[in-house]
Write a protein that holds these residues in place. Structure first.
Motif, mmCIF file in Angstrom:
data_model
loop_
_atom_site.group_PDB
_atom_site.id
_atom_site.type_symbol
_atom_site.label_atom_id
_atom_site.label_comp_id
_atom_site.label_asym_id
_atom_site.label_seq_id
_atom_site.Cartn_x
_atom_site.Cartn_y
_atom_site.Cartn_z
ATOM 1 N N GLY A 1 25.478 8.572 -2.216
ATOM 2 C CA GLY A 1 26.427 7.612 -2.766
ATOM 3 C C GLY A 1 27.288 6.930 -1.718
ATOM 4 O O GLY A 1 27.626 7.517 -0.687
ATOM 5 N N GLU A 2 27.659 5.671 -2.014
ATOM 6 C CA GLU A 2 28.584 4.935 -1.147
ATOM 7 C C GLU A 2 30.024 5.377 -1.383
ATOM 8 O O GLU A 2 30.863 5.283 -0.500
ATOM 9 C CB GLU A 2 28.458 3.441 -1.414
ATOM 10 C CG GLU A 2 27.101 2.849 -1.056
ATOM 11 C CD GLU A 2 27.010 1.383 -1.433
ATOM 12 O OE1 GLU A 2 27.806 0.584 -0.890
ATOM 13 O OE2 GLU A 2 26.162 1.046 -2.284
ATOM 14 N N TYR A 3 30.308 5.820 -2.600
ATOM 15 C CA TYR A 3 31.612 6.361 -2.940
ATOM 16 C C TYR A 3 31.465 7.847 -3.234
ATOM 17 O O TYR A 3 30.423 8.302 -3.737
ATOM 18 C CB TYR A 3 32.206 5.678 -4.171
ATOM 19 C CG TYR A 3 32.408 4.188 -4.058
ATOM 20 C CD1 TYR A 3 32.556 3.555 -2.814
ATOM 21 C CD2 TYR A 3 32.461 3.394 -5.200
ATOM 22 C CE1 TYR A 3 32.744 2.177 -2.723
ATOM 23 C CE2 TYR A 3 32.652 2.016 -5.127
ATOM 24 C CZ TYR A 3 32.781 1.415 -3.889
ATOM 25 O OH TYR A 3 32.965 0.060 -3.804
ATOM 26 N N ASP B 1 25.949 4.488 -14.301
ATOM 27 C CA ASP B 1 24.523 4.815 -14.172
ATOM 28 C C ASP B 1 24.151 5.337 -12.785
ATOM 29 O O ASP B 1 23.319 6.246 -12.665
ATOM 30 C CB ASP B 1 23.669 3.581 -14.502
ATOM 31 C CG ASP B 1 23.709 3.231 -15.979
ATOM 32 O OD1 ASP B 1 24.001 4.134 -16.792
ATOM 33 O OD2 ASP B 1 23.466 2.053 -16.317
ATOM 34 N N GLU B 2 24.732 4.758 -11.744
ATOM 35 C CA GLU B 2 24.371 5.153 -10.380
ATOM 36 C C GLU B 2 25.242 6.318 -9.912
ATOM 37 O O GLU B 2 26.036 6.188 -8.978
ATOM 38 C CB GLU B 2 24.515 3.962 -9.433
ATOM 39 C CG GLU B 2 23.553 2.830 -9.694
ATOM 40 C CD GLU B 2 22.101 3.258 -9.467
ATOM 41 O OE1 GLU B 2 21.855 3.987 -8.494
ATOM 42 O OE2 GLU B 2 21.237 2.868 -10.258
ATOM 43 N N THR B 3 25.087 7.469 -10.575
ATOM 44 C CA THR B 3 25.889 8.647 -10.238
ATOM 45 C C THR B 3 24.977 9.802 -9.859
ATOM 46 O O THR B 3 24.115 10.213 -10.639
ATOM 47 C CB THR B 3 26.787 9.073 -11.419
ATOM 48 O OG1 THR B 3 27.661 7.993 -11.759
ATOM 49 C CG2 THR B 3 27.621 10.292 -11.050
ATOM 50 N N GLN B 4 25.183 10.321 -8.669
ATOM 51 C CA GLN B 4 24.458 11.494 -8.189
ATOM 52 C C GLN B 4 25.396 12.696 -8.226
ATOM 53 O O GLN B 4 26.585 12.585 -7.948
ATOM 54 C CB GLN B 4 23.986 11.273 -6.747
ATOM 55 C CG GLN B 4 23.294 12.484 -6.120
ATOM 56 C CD GLN B 4 23.162 12.363 -4.609
ATOM 57 O OE1 GLN B 4 24.061 11.862 -3.933
ATOM 58 N NE2 GLN B 4 22.035 12.808 -4.068
ATOM 59 N N MET C 1 25.414 -2.409 -8.844
ATOM 60 C CA MET C 1 26.325 -1.295 -9.148
ATOM 61 C C MET C 1 26.373 -0.340 -7.954
ATOM 62 O O MET C 1 25.335 0.085 -7.444
ATOM 63 C CB MET C 1 25.846 -0.551 -10.395
ATOM 64 C CG MET C 1 26.753 0.599 -10.820
ATOM 65 S SD MET C 1 26.196 1.411 -12.333
ATOM 66 C CE MET C 1 26.565 0.145 -13.544
ATOM 67 N N THR C 2 27.586 -0.021 -7.515
ATOM 68 C CA THR C 2 27.748 0.848 -6.346
ATOM 69 C C THR C 2 27.432 2.295 -6.705
ATOM 70 O O THR C 2 27.879 2.814 -7.730
ATOM 71 C CB THR C 2 29.179 0.759 -5.813
ATOM 72 O OG1 THR C 2 29.516 -0.607 -5.579
ATOM 73 C CG2 THR C 2 29.315 1.532 -4.514
ATOM 74 N N SER C 3 26.685 2.956 -5.831
ATOM 75 C CA SER C 3 26.312 4.345 -6.088
ATOM 76 C C SER C 3 27.469 5.286 -5.759
ATOM 77 O O SER C 3 28.232 5.056 -4.823
ATOM 78 C CB SER C 3 25.084 4.722 -5.256
ATOM 79 O OG SER C 3 25.349 4.558 -3.871
ATOM 80 N N VAL C 4 27.573 6.340 -6.566
ATOM 81 C CA VAL C 4 28.639 7.330 -6.420
ATOM 82 C C VAL C 4 28.023 8.719 -6.399
ATOM 83 O O VAL C 4 27.117 9.023 -7.180
ATOM 84 C CB VAL C 4 29.654 7.236 -7.584
ATOM 85 C CG1 VAL C 4 30.718 8.322 -7.457
ATOM 86 C CG2 VAL C 4 30.293 5.860 -7.637
ATOM 87 N N SER C 5 28.518 9.561 -5.508
ATOM 88 C CA SER C 5 28.103 10.970 -5.478
ATOM 89 C C SER C 5 29.288 11.856 -5.825
ATOM 90 O O SER C 5 30.355 11.741 -5.205
ATOM 91 C CB SER C 5 27.556 11.355 -4.100
ATOM 92 O OG SER C 5 26.334 10.698 -3.831
ATOM 93 N N VAL D 1 34.238 8.037 -13.291
ATOM 94 C CA VAL D 1 33.525 7.422 -12.163
ATOM 95 C C VAL D 1 33.472 5.907 -12.324
ATOM 96 O O VAL D 1 33.731 5.156 -11.371
ATOM 97 C CB VAL D 1 32.106 8.009 -12.042
ATOM 98 C CG1 VAL D 1 31.244 7.156 -11.097
ATOM 99 C CG2 VAL D 1 32.159 9.447 -11.523
ATOM 100 N N ALA D 2 33.157 5.426 -13.521
ATOM 101 C CA ALA D 2 33.055 3.988 -13.751
ATOM 102 C C ALA D 2 34.390 3.288 -13.503
ATOM 103 O O ALA D 2 34.447 2.225 -12.864
ATOM 104 C CB ALA D 2 32.576 3.716 -15.175
#
Length: 280
Positions: free
Chosen positions: A82-84, A30-33, A1-5, A99-100
């Motif tokens: 995050g990558e995105y 889940d991977e949200t900052q 899963m790609t991380s997002v900020s 975000v998802a």
């Protein structure tokens, strides 16, 4: 899963920033900052809210002297993991699956660089924010991509981040044009996933015509290669604008005569009425 900020610049936002952060923390991805950047806030309500966020610990809270939203976003993105990236202003909110949904598009479409959703207004006005669908012709006429749109952090780096030289609000337009110049595609999600707070006194409402012309001139100069590369879309936009001006001039000429006649009749009626009162 790609991380997002999710990066939230905050300047004297009061308790609104808590609602913005709550919507960011409530994402199903889940991977949200969540990164909050205090842009030199001074009012007590905002400082209390920021202290609350620091104590909570679920969001990264940064601080800088007041430098404007572009500088605050750039700092937040620089420190983000995050990558995105999804920018979110301190007075706006997002739906739980924004975000998802947006990250899924970027994951599956490597040529896409910007993903945004339909939006709704709340606050001083309510209802869907009526932005036209994206096209280069529409984009050359005005910014049709709202600020809360997801993009790749690598593209932010390639274009040099948000400009700190433009007026607040114009930096978004300039930033999207620079990403488009990289050859990236744009996708608009069909769901309403972004909530834009209408405070009734945005900078766009108070800018003069001269301010707007100056800002557009600077944006054009900074992105001239894109306009030249897509001269056909630029020409279509200019032709459409010319048609609108011609139509406006036609109606002004046609109905202006009627307005003049009504005005003259009103003056004549007033003179008649005045004479009648004098006679009495």
């Amino acid at each position: 899963m790609t991380s997002v900020s999710i990066v939230i610049p905050c300047y004297n936002g009061g308790d609104m920033v808590l609602a913005a952060v709550a919507s960011a923390l409530g994402q199903t991805h889940d991977e949200t900052q969540v990164v909050v950047v205090d842009d030199g806030s001074s009012d007590e309500a905002t400082l209390r809210a920021l202290d609350e966020l620091r104590d909570d610990g679920r969001a990264l809270v940064l601080s800088q002297p007041n430098g404007g939203p572009s500088a605050a976003r750039n700092l937040g993105i620089e420190m983000a993991s995050g990558e995105y990236i999804l920018p979110l202003d301190h007075d706006d909110e997002i739906h739980a699956d924004y975000v998802a949904r947006a990250a899924s598009v970027l994951d599956s479409e490597p040529a896409t660089g910007i993903v945004y959703a339909r939006a709704e207004r709340f606050g001083a006005s309510e209802g869907e924010w009526d932005l036209p669908e994206f096209s280069l012709k529409a984009m050359f006429a005005r910014n049709v991509i709202h600020a809360c749109s997801m993009y790749r952090r690598t593209d932010w780096s390639l274009v040099g981040g948000y400009s700190t030289e433009l007026r607040s609000g114009d930096e978004d337009y300039d930033f999207w044009l620079k990403i488009l110049a990289l050859g990236r595609g744009v996708v608009r999600l069909d769901e309403i996933l972004f909530r834009y707070r209408d405070v009734g006194s945005s900078r766009a409402h108070v800018m003069t015509h001269a301010d707007r012309v100056e800002a557009l001139a600077r944006i054009f100069a900074a992105n001239s290669d894109l306009y030249v590369e897509h001269a056909d879309a630029m020409a279509e936009m200019l032709i459409e604008h010319q048609r609108q001006w011609d139509m406006l001039a036609h109606f002004k000429k046609r109905y202006g005569r009627i307005e003049d006649a009504i005005s003259r009749a009103g003056g004549f009626r007033a003179r008649l009425t005045g004479r009648g009162r004098t006679a009495h």
